[in-house]
Structures are given as C-alpha cells and as structure tokens.
Design an enzyme around this catalytic site. Structure first.
Site, PDB file in Angstrom:
ATOM      1  CB  THR A  87      -0.992  -0.036   1.186  1.00  0.00           C
ATOM      2  OG1 THR A  87      -1.923   1.036   1.059  1.00  0.00           O
ATOM      3  CG2 THR A  87      -0.291   0.023   2.528  1.00  0.00           C
ATOM      4  CE  LYS A  91      -1.793   0.286  -3.375  1.00  0.00           C
ATOM      5  NZ  LYS A  91      -3.222   0.617  -3.596  1.00  0.00           N
ATOM      6  CG  ASP A 127      -5.146  -1.480  -5.767  1.00  0.00           C
ATOM      7  OD1 ASP A 127      -5.726  -2.061  -4.836  1.00  0.00           O
ATOM      8  OD2 ASP A 127      -4.095  -0.829  -5.618  1.00  0.00           O
TER       9      ASP A 127
END
Length: 307
Positions: A87, A91, A127
C-alpha cells in the site's frame, strides 16, 4: 517478538523472524490503520473449513519506509513469506524491485500484490479489479459506456485508470493537484485509450474545465480525507446531472468527498468494498482457491466498528 499495540511489525522484527507456518503480510508507511489482517484471517478461516491446511496461515502488517523496501523484499523472501500486499507509498516503487510483473500491472505501472517464486517475487495488481467490482456493485450499473472522472494520479489511480479503460468506460477525465504526475499518468494511459477507442483527458484541480461529463462516475483516488481538515479535491457542484461518487478512502467513514456528495443528495459509497474485492483477488493469487469477498467485507466492517 515485540509487536506494538496496533499489531505493527518492523524490519527489526523480521530480522529475528521465527513464526511457524506460511506467512503473508501487507507493507506500508504508515500501516497501523490497515484492516488487511482482519479480512484475510476471516477469509483464511473460511477456507480452512474445508481445507484445514489454511488454519496455520497468518497475515501480518509491517511498517516499511520507502527507502527500506529494496532491503525488505529480499528479507521477506528469505523468511519464506508466501505473499505480500503493498500500500502507500510502495505500489509504484515496487515495480522495479520484483523479478516480473503481470501485463495489467505493467500497463498500470503499479503493483499491490506479490507472490513468492523460487527466486523472488512476481507482481500483480488487484486494485483495478477491485475498483471495477466495487463501483458496479455499489451503483448497480456497469462501467462500460459510462463517463468516469478520476481524481488523483498515484498508484491506486494508475490501476483504476487502466481498469476503467479496459472495462470500456465512456470517456475518462483524470484530475490531479500537480501537473507532473498528471501528465505522467496520461502518457501511460494514452496507448490504452487509443487501443480501446476511449476519450482521455486531464485537468488540474485548480483549473477544472467547464465541460466535465454529466451523470459521471466520480472516483476519488487521492489521499484527501485521511486527515480531518483535508478539503475535497474537487467541488462536486461543478459536475452536471446526477453523478455517482465513490471514495477509495474507508477510514474515516465520511471523508470530505463523500460528505459533500451526500449533502447534495447523490449516491455515494466508501472504499471498504474495493478493499475487500482487491483483497479477495490477492488471496486467490496466493492460494489458488476461490475467495468470497463478502466474508472479507464483513470482517472489515466489524474491525472498523470496533475501533
């Protein structure tokens, strides 16, 4: 092994690692707020009802400053960590630190899921999958054909932009605070937009255009709202029609973007559902088993309510 009250570990803990059984982890800086351990343990418990081997799997959270990520990944591999989530702020940085990445993650230029191989880690991006699943469920409307206004140009926004284009959105407008990051993301997405035949435009929050699309899907991928005094990145009154508003932030439950949306009577949803969907896809990458995102979402809601 000494762990702080919030369950956060550091590389000092990793150097002395002796925990039994397969290990998973999320890396971030900061990381104390993360709900990932709660939701992954809930999903592992569900898997263990039919496959007892998953009872021994454990999920941890590590605070890793960005300058330490290059040292952390080989250490985690040496200690046998099966899978990792990444996170903020890792990333984008991790793209150059893993041995290979899947095509979608390469397209987005961001990874949030790593899977152990014999020699290192391979990178994935869940994501993009998570945000499409979340907004379609929240508003009972497909992304295909729908104009999207995406706020932000960081790692989460990169995945969202690529996913919305691949899902066939009806135009993508990306807004950001700084011109440099915005242009970098637009340059990365232009080949995807050309391939999919999608109108792609960018704007700065300080100079929003007057022709943003009506009835758009608005997605906040900025960090605006993590602090109580954060202003909303874009005044939603500028948007024509009845936009639907999704904020990737899940804590606090009512960040400024959602607060404004609800004051205007718009449909709005927070980021817990995206967290659950991307987490389920990540766990599927590690276990090779189907994972119920609803189990993870309930665990997130319960963990958040208990804080």
């Amino acid at each position: 092994m000494t762990v702080c009250a919030s369950g956060v570990l550091t590389l000092a803990n990793l150097e002395r690692w002796e925990a039994p059984g397969p290990s998973l982890a999320v890396l971030g800086h900061p990381i104390g707020h993360s709900l990932s351990p709660a939701m992954h343990h809930a999903a592992l418990a569900r898997l263990a009802e039919h496959e007892p081997e998953y009872r021994s799997w454990r999920y941890h959270k590590f605070d890793v400053p960005p300058e330490e990520l290059g040292r952390a990944l080989p250490m985690l591999h040496e200690k046998g960590f099966v899978g990792l989530n990444l996170t903020i702020p890792h990333k984008v940085l991790a793209v150059g630190l893993v041995e290979r990445i899947e095509p979608f993650a390469a397209e987005a230029g961001a990874v949030n899921t790593l899977r152990r191989t014999a020699t290192g880690y391979e990178g994935f991006n869940t994501d993009g999958y998570g945000i499409v699943q979340a907004v379609e469920a929240a508003f009972a409307q497909p992304v295909r054909g729908r104009p999207v206004v995406l706020l932000g140009a960081g790692g989460a926004a990169r995945a969202a932009a690529a996913a919305f284009l691949r899902a066939g959105c009806g135009g993508l407008h990306i807004g950001n605070r700084s011109a440099g990051s915005l242009e970098e993301l637009l340059a990365r997405m232009r080949p995807v937009a050309a391939e999919t035949g999608t109108d792609l435009r960018g704007f700065l929050f300080a100079q929003p255009p007057d022709d943003l699309p009506a009835d758009a899907l608005v997605v906040n991928a900025t960090s605006a709202g993590l602090r109580p005094d954060d202003p909303a990145p874009l005044d939603l009154v500028r948007l024509a029609g009845r936009p639907d508003v999704y904020d990737m932030i899940y804590n606090p439950a009512l960040p400024p973007v959602l607060r404004e949306a609800r004051a205007l009577g718009l449909r709005a949803a927070g980021g817990l559902s995206m967290l659950a969907h991307q987490g389920a896809r990540a766990l599927e990458r590690w276990t090779g088993r189907p994972v119920d995102a609803a189990v993870m979402l309930r665990a997130c809601e319960e963990a958040l309510a208990s804080r």
